[in-house]
Design a protein around this motif. Structure first.
Motif, mmCIF file in Angstrom:
data_model
loop_
_atom_site.group_PDB
_atom_site.id
_atom_site.type_symbol
_atom_site.label_atom_id
_atom_site.label_comp_id
_atom_site.label_asym_id
_atom_site.label_seq_id
_atom_site.Cartn_x
_atom_site.Cartn_y
_atom_site.Cartn_z
ATOM 1 N N ARG A 71 0.836 -1.199 0.000
ATOM 2 C CA ARG A 71 0.000 0.000 0.000
ATOM 3 C C ARG A 71 0.870 1.248 0.000
ATOM 4 O O ARG A 71 0.512 2.269 -0.582
ATOM 5 N N LEU A 72 2.015 1.165 0.674
ATOM 6 C CA LEU A 72 2.956 2.290 0.680
ATOM 7 C C LEU A 72 3.892 2.242 -0.524
ATOM 8 O O LEU A 72 4.178 3.272 -1.146
ATOM 9 N N LEU A 73 4.351 1.049 -0.862
ATOM 10 C CA LEU A 73 5.320 0.927 -1.955
ATOM 11 C C LEU A 73 4.728 1.389 -3.282
ATOM 12 O O LEU A 73 5.429 2.001 -4.101
ATOM 13 N N THR A 74 3.451 1.134 -3.508
ATOM 14 C CA THR A 74 2.850 1.543 -4.770
ATOM 15 C C THR A 74 2.647 3.042 -4.867
ATOM 16 O O THR A 74 2.357 3.570 -5.944
ATOM 17 N N ALA A 75 2.787 3.756 -3.745
ATOM 18 C CA ALA A 75 2.660 5.217 -3.765
ATOM 19 C C ALA A 75 3.994 5.905 -4.011
ATOM 20 O O ALA A 75 4.040 7.123 -4.156
ATOM 21 N N LEU A 76 5.070 5.120 -4.061
ATOM 22 C CA LEU A 76 6.391 5.721 -4.278
ATOM 23 C C LEU A 76 6.539 6.191 -5.718
ATOM 24 O O LEU A 76 5.877 5.690 -6.624
ATOM 25 N N PRO A 77 7.433 7.165 -5.959
ATOM 26 C CA PRO A 77 7.697 7.582 -7.342
ATOM 27 C C PRO A 77 8.198 6.406 -8.171
ATOM 28 O O PRO A 77 8.810 5.468 -7.651
ATOM 29 N N THR A 78 7.911 6.443 -9.456
ATOM 30 C CA THR A 78 8.363 5.364 -10.326
ATOM 31 C C THR A 78 9.862 5.472 -10.560
ATOM 32 O O THR A 78 10.462 6.520 -10.405
ATOM 33 N N GLY A 79 10.444 4.359 -10.952
ATOM 34 C CA GLY A 79 11.881 4.328 -11.210
ATOM 35 C C GLY A 79 12.635 3.914 -9.967
ATOM 36 O O GLY A 79 12.224 4.212 -8.842
ATOM 37 N N PRO A 80 13.752 3.210 -10.127
ATOM 38 C CA PRO A 80 14.521 2.734 -8.974
ATOM 39 C C PRO A 80 15.178 3.873 -8.218
ATOM 40 O O PRO A 80 15.593 4.878 -8.802
ATOM 41 N N ASP A 81 15.266 3.713 -6.903
ATOM 42 C CA ASP A 81 15.980 4.699 -6.097
ATOM 43 C C ASP A 81 17.459 4.651 -6.470
ATOM 44 O O ASP A 81 18.035 3.566 -6.673
ATOM 45 N N PRO A 82 18.138 5.817 -6.566
ATOM 46 C CA PRO A 82 19.550 5.839 -6.979
ATOM 47 C C PRO A 82 20.452 4.948 -6.139
ATOM 48 O O PRO A 82 21.444 4.417 -6.643
ATOM 49 N N VAL A 83 20.082 4.747 -4.878
ATOM 50 C CA VAL A 83 20.982 4.015 -3.998
ATOM 51 C C VAL A 83 21.141 2.555 -4.426
ATOM 52 O O VAL A 83 22.170 1.922 -4.145
ATOM 53 N N ILE A 84 20.137 1.991 -5.103
ATOM 54 C CA ILE A 84 20.240 0.580 -5.465
ATOM 55 C C ILE A 84 20.587 0.363 -6.934
ATOM 56 O O ILE A 84 20.651 -0.778 -7.385
ATOM 57 N N ARG A 85 20.815 1.415 -7.670
ATOM 58 C CA ARG A 85 21.135 1.239 -9.092
ATOM 59 C C ARG A 85 22.304 0.270 -9.320
ATOM 60 O O ARG A 85 22.250 -0.551 -10.241
ATOM 61 N N PRO A 86 23.364 0.345 -8.512
ATOM 62 C CA PRO A 86 24.462 -0.623 -8.740
ATOM 63 C C PRO A 86 24.001 -2.077 -8.607
ATOM 64 O O PRO A 86 24.496 -2.956 -9.324
#
Length: 428
Positions: A343-358
């Protein structure tokens, strides 16, 4: 209106002295007459399946349409065909309105010579009344589709208030009762008939790119991505449902194989007898999801009374559909009340957070999977190592590599929370 159809079907059965069944033009069951015979052979698998599942298979539909029933204006006699599961001959009475076929009345009869021409003519007069009812239902459904679409796509403020007022007026007193909103995406082809889901008050499709503005969020409907842990995917999607944020409540489907007019999002507003009477609705929507084809997702909001929170209910349904793709354990139709942290995760902005890109680089798929399993097990090394089937020292090495790549400290609560949420969100 259901009672009206039943009375007309019973009238035809009485006229002709044989069991009658009414189906719409898509072979969906509407009403059927009583079958009093004690002879088991008087029924056949096709009719039994139609009554029990309220629809016929595509193969059965194609077989019957091969006799020209879609073009017929008079009764059509169809012989028995045991190889096709049709053990009894039938007479098909096409139900038409102003030249358009809207359904069929089926009579189980293989007698010779069968009902007289005068009785069949009287039965055809009854089918014309059925056609009038079906046409009224089609018109009403089209009107309510416009009203529902207006509510779901209007900007917040006076435009949305006007759209809600129009829908409330169209629904009448039932607008204040309990409802549930559902989403199926991607949806291709024509809108289903309102009878596809019991209690449907209105349904509509929201075309690709119909609404711009506001935050959007995608439903990935592709299969598991190669190289991603547990099949999570961060690559191109084959379907997208938009519907989060406070801007226009959009619902569109897009992707590399879809273009305008090829894929939509299906929205349904369904009346409930009570807020906990969801089971029949969810079962019917699960069938719609199957009809939508591989990769389709479905979700439902928390039931509500009245229409005031309809835009928020639509966002919940879309979010639940997204969650069902991320976690199949939520079932064929995910319920907003059951998706927990999503319910919270689906409200997050789209696209991966920069911290996990690697970690999203395919070469680090094993590390991303290790991080997620570690966090799923509340950071307990023993349970994590057992779940992964590795030695503790191997786990500690991987965790140190994760910290190096992300810059996070896994003994810090906020860093753990960020990493866990970011990894889960990639599945959406």
């Amino acid at each position: 209106m259901k009672d009206d159809y039943q009375e007309l079907v019973d009238e035809i059965s009485a006229l002709l002295g044989v069991p009658a069944t009414l189906e719409n033009r898509d072979f969906g069951l509407i009403a059927f007459g009583a079958h009093d015979s004690e002879d088991d052979t008087a029924m056949d698998p096709v009719r039994t399946r139609s009554i029990l599942t309220r629809k016929s298979t595509p193969a059965v539909r194609a077989w019957f349409e091969g006799f020209g029933i879609t073009r017929a204006t008079e009764p059509v006699r169809i012989p028995a065909a045991p190889d096709a599961g049709v053990f009894r001959g039938r007479i098909c009475l096409p139900v038409r309105h102003r030249g358009t076929v809207l359904g069929y009345v089926w009579l189980l009869d293989d007698s010779d010579p069968g009902p007289s021409a005068s009785r069949l003519a009287a039965a055809m007069e009854v089918t014309s009344r059925i056609g009038d009812l079906l046409a009224d239902e089609v018109r009403a459904g089209a009107d309510l589709a416009r009203e529902l679409r207006a509510v779901l796509t209007a900007e917040p403020g006076w435009q949305r208030d006007m759209a809600l007022g129009a829908l409330r007026a169209a629904l009448g007193p039932s607008a204040d009762g309990p409802h549930v909103v559902l989403c199926v995406a991607p949806w291709r082809g024509e809108e289903p008939r309102v009878r596809a889901v019991p209690g449907t008050a209105a349904l509509c499709t929201l075309p690709y790119g119909a609404v711009a503005g506001g935050r959007t969020a995608s439903v990935t409907t592709a299969g598991p991505a190669a190289g991603r842990p547990n099949g999570s995917s961060t690559g191109a999607t084959t379907g997208r449902v938009s519907g989060s944020g406070n801007g226009p409540v959009s619902g569109s489907v897009s992707g590399p194989v879809s273009g305008p007019g090829e894929a939509d999002t299906l929205a349904l507003l369904v009346r409930l007898r009570s807020p906990d009477a969801l089971a029949p609705v969810l079962a019917a929507v699960a069938r719609l999801r199957e009809d939508a084809g591989p990769g389709a997702a479905a979700g439902s909001c928390a039931p509500r009374r009245g229409l005031a929170e309809l835009p928020a209910a639509w966002r919940e349904a879309v979010s639940a559909a997204r969650a069902s793709v991320a976690q199949p354990r939520f079932g064929p139709v995910a319920q907003w009340t059951s998706i927990g942290p999503y319910r919270l995760l689906t409200a997050l902005p789209t696209g991966p957070d920069p911290v996990i890109r690697p970690l999203l680089d395919p070469v680090h798929a094993e590390l991303a999977h290790t991080a997620e399993v570690f966090l799923d097990h509340a950071g307990q090394a023993g349970r994590t190592a057992s779940a992964l089937g590795i030695h503790r020292q191997t786990l500690y090495y991987r965790l140190s590599r994760i910290e190096q790549l992300t810059g996070l400290e896994l003994d810090d609560g906020e860093d753990r929370l960020l990493l866990h949420m970011a990894l889960k969100a990639t599945r959406l």
